[in-house]
Scaffold this active site. Structure first.
Site, short mmCIF file in Angstrom:
data_model
loop_
_atom_site.label_atom_id
_atom_site.label_comp_id
_atom_site.label_asym_id
_atom_site.label_seq_id
_atom_site.Cartn_x
_atom_site.Cartn_y
_atom_site.Cartn_z
N GLU A 172 55.28 38.75 73.24
CA GLU A 172 54.77 37.37 73.21
C GLU A 172 53.70 37.10 74.27
O GLU A 172 52.60 36.64 73.94
CB GLU A 172 55.93 36.39 73.37
CG GLU A 172 55.46 34.97 73.49
CD GLU A 172 56.59 33.97 73.73
OE1 GLU A 172 57.76 34.37 73.65
OE2 GLU A 172 56.27 32.81 74.01
N GLU A 226 63.64 22.94 75.41
CA GLU A 226 62.41 22.78 74.63
C GLU A 226 62.61 21.88 73.41
O GLU A 226 62.21 22.21 72.30
CB GLU A 226 61.88 24.16 74.21
CG GLU A 226 61.58 25.05 75.41
CD GLU A 226 60.98 26.40 75.07
OE1 GLU A 226 61.25 26.90 73.97
OE2 GLU A 226 60.25 26.94 75.91
N ASP A 231 60.10 33.17 81.85
CA ASP A 231 59.99 33.39 80.41
C ASP A 231 59.23 34.66 80.06
O ASP A 231 58.07 34.60 79.65
CB ASP A 231 59.27 32.16 79.80
CG ASP A 231 59.44 32.09 78.28
OD1 ASP A 231 60.19 32.91 77.74
OD2 ASP A 231 58.82 31.21 77.67
#
Ligand code: GCU
Length: 835
Positions: free
Chosen positions: A404, A297, A376
């Site tokens: 998240e 990322e 993820d």
């Protein structure tokens, strides 16, 4: 007498207000305190120094016994072993009292606990173990588990850490409970009060390490001032047996140290890391080690110089090795620009591909930290195939306590059942039992190191995670890192007793809600292994399935008008199924043996594909979304039934979140169903999707000072359209005539944006039904949105309102900032109806 009063208050349910800061360490008086006759009369803590966890254990025992049983015990460092709680290390105990053969099997951090009438022995293999034993004893008496007997408890794995994604400016990436307790305005904080409290909380669930800064690390943490600050944090954690660790930015020698390279094979770079590492260890001699996110990322890493990930990891390993430190090197390495047009491209393959050829090339003090699934932290993933690919490398599992992708603490999702499924998954490496939990402990492949790390992201909010009920996840993480074989429901019930007391109804209700919560969330978000369907390009919160596809991020669903799912087979797809050991690969390769809940993870199928249940994929989507959203509604009723059984402060705060969740679950339900019905053109057999007979669309009302606005993404609004005021200074009104009578719950769906706090008034023929403000950004704590979308869509409900035919329904919206008092629809709900 005091005990009698306390007992009375507890028994009749009048309990004082609580803010959640004590979490499960409330040490509330237990109803049966007076029947616990054989209470020890003093505490002997065989500690050496005040910063020793044994000293802490003595203090904690004193505090706990006083709170729970109402008796003040003295704490001494010497004394007899009769009628006493003796706490210390095995060595210290044996020096004073002689051999203790029963404790022979103690392993590092383990403890021996023996309770015999008024004699309690709490013996740790080390000081930390002694503290864990003290917390275990207190947890038992706080739950009225007064049984006598002795036992040894050893950890499943040596590494039991949390990761905190705190930024230097004090914000927290994916944190939902306010700013950092560790960092502020570019520096390590001076105020260590909350750090000490957090260390206490974590020690009680046997966590032994905290990484205090974000994996997307900023090199300025390495400044002299900040190293001094890290020393302060470590000093605060040490009495709790917790070691501090930090995340590193791979490019630090260049970005911060002034070198013209950060090539891991450059001797100058090595020397720079050795030097800075020595500097940190001179202030924090017991630092646990480093955590590194590299080449992921946009983060720098060894691949920039054509070096391997092992070259990168080993550079840090060599720097910390003389100090006994370890390097947690993250397996979350992937390219976020992969080609969507390539049918065989797959982010899920990245970890195994990137670590290919590196097994055995890592230094002994490197641990590869692997997210539980290949993508993820999604609501449903198979375990990462990397767990079975690395045989000569130590590994740890990475979990997320912070929710998240799973509702950001605004939705109740008890995560332990999700973790448990991963822990117990048998990867059948070499056709032998190879449960994930046996791999990350180091047992299966005989590795010396291993364990777990969870991204927690606590903040300054008194509840630590922003939500009282979310704390069951933190509790369960620690308990299951120590012993993954424990059942999630058992862990939960201990947590409930410690957090809310002994009321049977409270226990049954919170158990029921929590155990239903992950399946419910999966049902109303993403089913059959398709992932959560959150908006992956924005805040990872509300629905937006279109965001998954047609980009380089690789969280693809490959949904088109006929079919959906990732083909990860070897014969026709990305080959990901083949990354698993042969027995598992065969299961996932074959559509008939792939479990329904992972069907779309591994296979691309038509919407009409029948499932094992007999339903088609698309009908399952519709049904699951209705079912999941209905469960979320039932949580509100369940919670409401506890009024008076729980202190008012926590009752109200949780009630607010449950009501919010119920409303947002409907947003999810309608968005996803609408989206896939449009895409597939296949109607819902039960005719619910797209039929909303109880709604009055705001855009169909008579508008003054309001205008219609098409919403993007469209399914975020009922009828794809909302209304907003025509200016940001003047109120708008929306009116319509009501043609029916009766008693209804009136639900108003509107959008609550960050960047304004609009005010609303709802009335019926000038009788005010309710007023409210668009101020959820203050109340919920999650990353909000500046748009009318699936994140900001929300609902407020006014109960049991009398309505007369001929009434004029009116909403007045007063805009504020960018929030133009947006309204979607108003539902008049007869009893028992949800729409
Ligand atoms: C996710 C998350 C990021 C985080 C990353 C990581 O992609 O959204 O915020 O940095 O995981 O784990 O490194």
């Amino acid at each position: 007498m005091l005990n009698v009063w306390l007992c009375l208050l507890v028994c009749i349910g009048i309990v004082t207000a609580e803010d959640g800061s004590q979490a499960w360490l409330r040490y509330a008086p237990v109803p049966q305190a007076s029947s616990y006759q054989s209470l020890p009369s003093s505490i002997v803590a065989l500690n050496s120094t005040r910063s020793s966890p044994v000293y802490t254990a003595g203090q904690e025992l004193q505090r706990g016994v006083k709170g729970i049983l109402g008796k003040q015990l003295s704490v001494n460092s010497t004394g007899k072993s009769e009628s006493t709680i003796v706490v210390g290390t095995l060595n210290a105990y044996q020096e004073v009292f002689g051999n203790l053969d029963d404790a022979d099997d103690l392993e590092e951090d383990g403890f021996y606990l023996s309770i015999e009438d008024s004699k309690v022995l709490i013996i740790g293999q080390n000081e930390r173990g002694a503290l864990y034993g003290a917390f275990e004893y207190l947890s038992r008496i706080a739950q009225e588990m007064f049984e006598t007997g002795s036992s040894i408890s050893n950890p499943h794995a040596p590494i039991r850490w949390t990761n905190e994604w705190d930024n230097m400016d004090g914000s927290i990436e994916r944190g939902f409970a306010g700013p950092s307790i560790f960092l502020k305005n570019g520096y390590v904080t001076d105020n260590i009060t909350r750090v000490t409290e957090y260390a206490r909380l974590l020690a009680s669930i046997r966590i032994n390490g905290i990484i205090v800064n974000n994996v997307n690390a900023n090199a300025t943490l390495l400044s002299s001032r900040n190293i001094e600050g890290l020393g302060r944090l470590a000093d605060a954690m040490r009495p709790y047996g917790i070691q501090l660790g930090i995340s590193l930015n791979f490019a630090s020698p260049h970005d911060f140290g002034g070198l013209d390279t950060f090539d891991p094979l450059d001797p100058e770079v090595d020397a720079w890391w050795a030097n800075i590492t020595n500097k940190i260890y001179s202030r924090v001699p017991d630092m646990a080690g480093y955590l590194v996110k590299a080449n992921s990322e946009g983060q720098p890493g060894p691949l920039t110089y054509n070096r391997t990930l092992a070259d990168g990891a080993n550079m840090f390993a060599k720097a910390v090795e003389p100090h006994g430190g370890i390097v947690m090197f993250r397996a979350f390495v992937y390219d976020n620009h992969i080609s969507y047009s390539n049918w065989t491209a797959d982010r899920a393959n990245a970890a195994v591909d990137f670590f290919n050829g590196l097994d055995g090339k890592f230094d002994e003090n490197v641990v590869v930290q692997i997210k539980y699934g290949p993508i993820d932290f999604q609501v449903r993933e198979p375990p990462s195939p990397l767990f079975s690919a690395l045989r000569n490398t130590s590994v740890a599992i990475e979990l997320q306590v912070t929710q998240e992708y799973l509702g950001q603490q605004c939705h109740l999702v008890y995560l332990a059942p999700l973790w448990k499924e991963i822990f117990e998954f048998d990867l059948r490496a070499d056709s032998r039992p190879s449960k994930v939990k046996e791999i990350f402990s180091g047992e299966r492949f005989r590795r010396p190191l291993g364990g777990s790390a969870a991204v927690v992201n606590v903040g300054t909010n008194t509840t630590w995670l922003g939500s009282h009920l979310a704390m069951s996840n933190l509790y369960a993480y620690g308990i299951m890192a120590w012993d993954p074989s424990i059942e999630p429901e058992a862990v939960l019930q201990n947590w409930i007793r410690l957090t809310f007391g002994f009321d049977r109804q409270v226990m049954d209700t919170i158990t029921d809600m929590s155990m239903k919560s992950w399946p419910a969330y999966e049902n109303y978000t993403g089913n059959l292994g398709i992932q959560t369907l959150t908006d992956i390009l924005y805040t990872h919160y509300g629905p937006n399935p279109a965001s998954q596809d047609n980009n380089g991020w690789g969280q693809w669903t490959r949904a088109d008008q006929f079919s959906i799912g990732m083909d990860r087979t070897v014969k026709n797809g990305t080959g990901n199924a083949g990354q698993y050991p042969p027995e598992i690969a065969r299961t996932f390769e074959n559509i008939d043996t792939t479990p329904d809940n992972l069907l779309l993870w591994f296979h691309h199928v038509p919407y009409t594909q029948p499932l094992k249940s007999g339903k088609t994929v698309i009908q399952h989507f519709y049904d699951a979304h209705y079912e999941g959203a209905a469960t979320a509604q039932s949580f509100v009723k369940q919670w409401d039934s506890l009024e008076g059984q729980i202190d008012a402060e926590r009752f109200k705060e949780i009630q607010f979140r449950q009501v919010y969740q119920a409303g947002h679950a409907l947003v999810w339900r309608d968005f996803i169903n609408e989206f896939y019905r449009n895409l597939s053109s296949i109607p819902d057999e039960a005719k619910r999707v797209g039929h909303h007979p109880y709604r009055i669309e705001a855009e169909n009302m008579t508008l003054i000072g309001y205008r219609r606005q098409a919403v993007t993404p469209a399914p975020a609004a009922s009828g794809y359209t909302a209304i907003v005021t025509t200016s940001n200074g003047t109120a708008g009104t929306a009116t319509t005539n009501i043609s029916f009578s009766g008693t209804f719950d009136i639900a108003v769906n509107y959008f609550d944006l960050i960047g304004g706090k609009a005010k609303y008034e709802l009335s019926l023929s000038n009788r005010t039904v309710g007023t409210w403000a668009g101020d959820l950004e203050d109340k919920l704590g999650h990353a909000p949105s500046t748009f009318l979308d699936g994140h900001s869509a929300t609902r407020i409900t006014f109960k049991s309102v009398q309505v007369q035919a001929g009434d004029i329904l009116k909403v007045v919206g007063q805009p504020d900032g960018i929030e133009l008092a947006p309204l979607d629809y108003i539902s008049f709900l007869p009893p028992g109806v949800v729409d």
